[in-house]
Enzyme design. Structure first.
Site, PDB file in Angstrom:
ATOM      1  N   SER A 128      19.073 -12.395  50.597  1.00  0.00           N
ATOM      2  CA  SER A 128      19.988 -13.478  50.989  1.00  0.00           C
ATOM      3  C   SER A 128      19.771 -13.768  52.468  1.00  0.00           C
ATOM      4  CB  SER A 128      21.429 -13.011  50.777  1.00  0.00           C
ATOM      5  OG  SER A 128      22.351 -13.908  51.361  1.00  0.00           O
ATOM      6  N   TYR A 169      28.782  -6.885  51.281  1.00  0.00           N
ATOM      7  CA  TYR A 169      27.621  -7.583  50.698  1.00  0.00           C
ATOM      8  C   TYR A 169      26.470  -7.625  51.705  1.00  0.00           C
ATOM      9  CZ  TYR A 169      25.021 -11.502  48.596  1.00  0.00           C
ATOM     10  OH  TYR A 169      24.051 -12.307  48.048  1.00  0.00           O
TER      11      TYR A 169
HETATM   12  N1  LIG Z   1      24.543 -17.923  44.860  1.00  0.00           N
HETATM   13  C1  LIG Z   1      24.223 -17.756  46.123  1.00  0.00           C
HETATM   14  O1  LIG Z   1      24.661 -18.531  46.972  1.00  0.00           O
HETATM   15  C2  LIG Z   1      23.298 -16.654  46.551  1.00  0.00           C
HETATM   16  C3  LIG Z   1      22.798 -16.686  47.855  1.00  0.00           C
HETATM   17  C4  LIG Z   1      21.937 -15.661  48.267  1.00  0.00           C
HETATM   18  C5  LIG Z   1      21.592 -14.653  47.394  1.00  0.00           C
HETATM   19  N2  LIG Z   1      22.097 -14.640  46.110  1.00  0.00           N
HETATM   20  C6  LIG Z   1      21.697 -13.539  45.231  1.00  0.00           C
HETATM   21  O2  LIG Z   1      21.273 -14.070  43.991  1.00  0.00           O
HETATM   22  C7  LIG Z   1      21.426 -13.063  42.984  1.00  0.00           C
HETATM   23  C8  LIG Z   1      22.026 -13.707  41.740  1.00  0.00           C
HETATM   24  O3  LIG Z   1      23.319 -14.189  42.030  1.00  0.00           O
HETATM   25  P1  LIG Z   1      23.833 -15.616  41.501  1.00  0.00           P
HETATM   26  O4  LIG Z   1      24.006 -16.502  42.657  1.00  0.00           O
HETATM   27  O5  LIG Z   1      23.030 -16.066  40.364  1.00  0.00           O
HETATM   28  O6  LIG Z   1      25.332 -15.216  41.043  1.00  0.00           O
HETATM   29  P2  LIG Z   1      25.973 -14.997  39.600  1.00  0.00           P
HETATM   30  O7  LIG Z   1      25.947 -16.282  38.839  1.00  0.00           O
HETATM   31  O8  LIG Z   1      27.291 -14.349  39.877  1.00  0.00           O
HETATM   32  O9  LIG Z   1      24.986 -13.979  38.878  1.00  0.00           O
HETATM   33  C9  LIG Z   1      24.982 -12.620  39.220  1.00  0.00           C
HETATM   34  C10 LIG Z   1      24.442 -11.842  38.057  1.00  0.00           C
HETATM   35  O10 LIG Z   1      24.439 -10.444  38.404  1.00  0.00           O
HETATM   36  C11 LIG Z   1      25.023  -9.736  37.346  1.00  0.00           C
HETATM   37  N3  LIG Z   1      25.566  -8.429  37.693  1.00  0.00           N
HETATM   38  C12 LIG Z   1      26.635  -8.115  38.447  1.00  0.00           C
HETATM   39  N4  LIG Z   1      26.852  -6.797  38.419  1.00  0.00           N
HETATM   40  C13 LIG Z   1      25.895  -6.251  37.610  1.00  0.00           C
HETATM   41  C14 LIG Z   1      25.596  -4.952  37.154  1.00  0.00           C
HETATM   42  N5  LIG Z   1      26.341  -3.875  37.486  1.00  0.00           N
HETATM   43  N6  LIG Z   1      24.534  -4.778  36.334  1.00  0.00           N
HETATM   44  C15 LIG Z   1      23.775  -5.835  35.938  1.00  0.00           C
HETATM   45  N7  LIG Z   1      24.023  -7.091  36.318  1.00  0.00           N
HETATM   46  C16 LIG Z   1      25.076  -7.303  37.148  1.00  0.00           C
HETATM   47  C17 LIG Z   1      26.086 -10.668  36.822  1.00  0.00           C
HETATM   48  O11 LIG Z   1      26.527 -10.239  35.545  1.00  0.00           O
HETATM   49  P3  LIG Z   1      28.055 -10.445  35.024  1.00  0.00           P
HETATM   50  O12 LIG Z   1      28.127 -11.857  34.505  1.00  0.00           O
HETATM   51  O13 LIG Z   1      28.182  -9.421  33.952  1.00  0.00           O
HETATM   52  O14 LIG Z   1      28.972 -10.197  36.180  1.00  0.00           O
HETATM   53  C18 LIG Z   1      25.301 -11.970  36.803  1.00  0.00           C
HETATM   54  O15 LIG Z   1      24.472 -12.027  35.682  1.00  0.00           O
HETATM   55  C19 LIG Z   1      22.243 -11.947  43.624  1.00  0.00           C
HETATM   56  O16 LIG Z   1      21.385 -10.897  44.009  1.00  0.00           O
HETATM   57  C20 LIG Z   1      22.829 -12.595  44.855  1.00  0.00           C
HETATM   58  O17 LIG Z   1      23.084 -11.663  45.854  1.00  0.00           O
HETATM   59  C21 LIG Z   1      22.935 -15.628  45.675  1.00  0.00           C
END
Ligand SMILES: NC(=O)c1ccc[n+]([C@@H]2O[C@H](COP(=O)([O-])OP(=O)(O)OC[C@H]3O[C@@H](n4cnc5c(N)ncnc54)[C@H](OP(=O)(O)O)[C@@H]3O)[C@@H](O)[C@H]2O)c1
Length: 275
Positions: free
Chosen positions: A134, A147
């Site tokens: 991130s 985080y």
């Molecule tokens: N969205 C942003 O703005 C952003 C920015 C920078 C980086 N990121 C990174 O992108 C990645 C994906 O996030 P996203 O934005 O797509 O958010 P998201 O829609 O909340 O997706 C996160 C995913 O991680 C899963 N997860 C959470 N805890 C877990 C566990 N214990 N074991 C396995 N899976 C788990 C969630 O599953 P559940 O549905 O079961 O909770 C969901 O499938 C993350 O690493 C995040 O840090 C996101």
């Protein structure tokens, strides 16, 4: 057609879901994992090869890897460490348990999974490991300490691993997105409600503003991009003969990446304080 294999964590929504479908369409055999059984079923119904994998549960993680290797004949070309969540809250309000939970999923789960696939990739003589970090993997924002700490930890492990794997044919890349449309905020709101005692905090007024932001529908900040922006970088990281160590995604990442290199910490703090 399906000669290349990738394991992706956190495919129930957002970036993981988009990349699972996108790479499938790109000719990859995708092992799309999610932690909740209902999501695993839904992914299968969407035509994905899905399996349960909870990063916070070593037994689930190991069972998933065993199953994937059994299905792939012991091969795995790429791993996308993606599943994670954000634990909001001021640093002084983070209990040891809340911080531990954050690290169990975002850092230790990714680390254990990476350790499981490394011997496979070493045997093959090639592999790609991509960490979804991130912009908060290199700058900090208020009330996101848990985080941010987890992403800084991932950056440290990935940067070290890249040096240690030099010459092995295994490449390590970090993707550093800024705001991306996903369920990230909704899931962060759940973690906030679960672990932060806002009513008894010196930060309670700031929390009221934060609750509004976390509860907002649609993009909460400018320059938010769809998850396809991450997919594009992931494709380069796993398909290019010369994958990059770092991939910036979204304008805020480019901006803060540049400012971090140019500004003294005191000046950078002044800017970050306003975000
Ligand atoms: N969205 C942003 O703005 C952003 C920015 C920078 C980086 N990121 C990174 O992108 C990645 C994906 O996030 P996203 O934005 O797509 O958010 P998201 O829609 O909340 O997706 C996160 C995913 O991680 C899963 N997860 C959470 N805890 C877990 C566990 N214990 N074991 C396995 N899976 C788990 C969630 O599953 P559940 O549905 O079961 O909770 C969901 O499938 C993350 O690493 C995040 O840090 C996101």
């Amino acid at each position: 057609m399906h000669d290349r294999t990738i394991l992706i964590t956190g495919c129930s929504s957002g970036i993981g879901l988009c990349c699972a479908h996108g790479l499938g369409a790109h000719g990859w055999r995708v092992f799309a994992t999610a932690r909740k059984p209902a999501d695993v079923e839904r992914l299968a119904a969407e035509g994905l090869e899905s399996l349960p994998l909870d990063l916070a549960d070593p037994a689930s993680l190991n069972a998933a890897v065993d199953e994937i290797l059994a299905r792939s004949g012991g091969r795995l070309d790429a791993l996308f460490n993606n599943g994670a969540y954000g634990q909001p809250g001021a640093v002084e309000d983070l209990t040891r348990e809340a911080l531990r939970e954050q690290f169990e999923t975002n850092v230790l789960g990714w680390h254990e999974l990476t350790r499981r696939v490394l011997p496979v990739m070493r045997r093959q003589g090639h592999g790609r490991i991509v960490y979804n970090s991130s912009v908060l993997g290199f700058v900090a924002l208020r009330y996101r300490g848990a985080y941010t700490a987890s992403k800084y930890a991932i950056e440290g492990l990935a940067d070290t691993l890249r040096l240690e794997l030099r010459g092995t044919g295994i490449h390590v890349s970090l993707v550093e997105p800024g705001p991306i449309e996903s369920r990230f905020r909704a899931n962060a709101f759940l973690a906030y409600r679960r672990n932060i005692d806002a009513a008894h905090s010196v930060h309670r007024e700031a929390y009221l503003r934060m609750e509004q932001r976390l509860g907002k529908q649609g993009p909460a900040v400018p320059f938010t991009l769809p998850p396809e922006a991450v997919l594009k970088k992931l494709v380069h990281a796993i398909e290019s003969p010369r994958p990059r160590p770092r991939y910036y995604v979204t304008f805020p990442t480019y901006l803060f990446g540049t400012l971090k290199r140019l500004l003294p910490t005191r000046l950078l703090d002044r800017l970050l304080y306003r975000v």
